[in-house]
Design an enzyme around this catalytic site. Sequence first.
Site, PDB file in Angstrom:
ATOM      1  N   CYS A  45      -8.182  27.264  44.519  1.00  0.00           N
ATOM      2  CA  CYS A  45      -8.068  28.422  43.621  1.00  0.00           C
ATOM      3  C   CYS A  45      -7.346  28.039  42.334  1.00  0.00           C
ATOM      4  CB  CYS A  45      -7.307  29.560  44.305  1.00  0.00           C
ATOM      5  SG  CYS A  45      -8.073  30.131  45.819  1.00  0.00           S
TER       6      CYS A  45
HETATM    7  C1  BEZ Z   1      -7.815  26.868  48.323  1.00  0.00           C
HETATM    8  O1  BEZ Z   1      -7.962  27.628  47.362  1.00  0.00           O
HETATM    9  O2  BEZ Z   1      -7.466  25.723  48.170  1.00  0.00           O
HETATM   10  C2  BEZ Z   1      -8.102  27.354  49.706  1.00  0.00           C
HETATM   11  C3  BEZ Z   1      -7.873  28.676  50.039  1.00  0.00           C
HETATM   12  C4  BEZ Z   1      -8.121  29.097  51.321  1.00  0.00           C
HETATM   13  C5  BEZ Z   1      -8.581  28.176  52.269  1.00  0.00           C
HETATM   14  C6  BEZ Z   1      -8.834  26.867  51.906  1.00  0.00           C
HETATM   15  C7  BEZ Z   1      -8.591  26.449  50.614  1.00  0.00           C
END
Ligand code: BEZ
Length: 211
Positions: A45
């Site tokens: 994200c």
């Molecule tokens: C991420 O944004 O890195 C992420 C969020 C939830 C699960 C796996 C990765």
Amino acid sequence: MSLRLGDIAPNFQALTSVGQIDFYDYLGDSWAVLFSHPADYTPVCTTELGRTASLKNEFQKRNVKVLALSVDPIESHRGWIKDINETQHVEVDFPIIADPDRKVSELYDMIHPNASATATVRSLFIIAPDKTVKLIITYPASTGRNFQEILRVIDSLQLTANYSVATPADWKEGEDVVVVPAIKTEDIPAKFPKGFREIKPYLRMTPQPNK
Ligand code: BEZ
């Protein structure tokens, strides 16, 4: 009920990282990209919001306002934005919606309980100025989105809204486009003065008309 293409994107009021907004008022006559991410302070994200911020001029050029969303609270968004700016070398100035009561997430069906009971998946909506939903994509938490693809779809949507054309597979701005089947071949020269190629009676190509 979940949203489908052609539906009117519902309005909402929400607290965001740039203050309280009414979605429709905030958009005015702009296009919108509304996208959810699973959680703040997560690696994928962080890169997605950084990439979005770095594409600010590209969105602006296309008259698009971008809004992100997660179910995390506003204090969390504010702290995380500092990290995004620091690590991705950007300035996040688009709104990140805080949706701890899941009002907007549920309105836009961004929580898919069999993927995660509490977090939003990577939903993304492109919304036209008349508020109709033009694109819906859903990615899993483990896969960051391709924001060049989002820009490419916006280019296609804005072109095909104004001309009787559609864009072929992997099309990019400036490449030849397809004349829609509703246009008779004998009517093409008047509508598309740059010329056309008839590959099959149903497959007629023409240079991008607004270039
Ligand atoms: C991420 O944004 O890195 C992420 C969020 C939830 C699960 C796996 C990765």
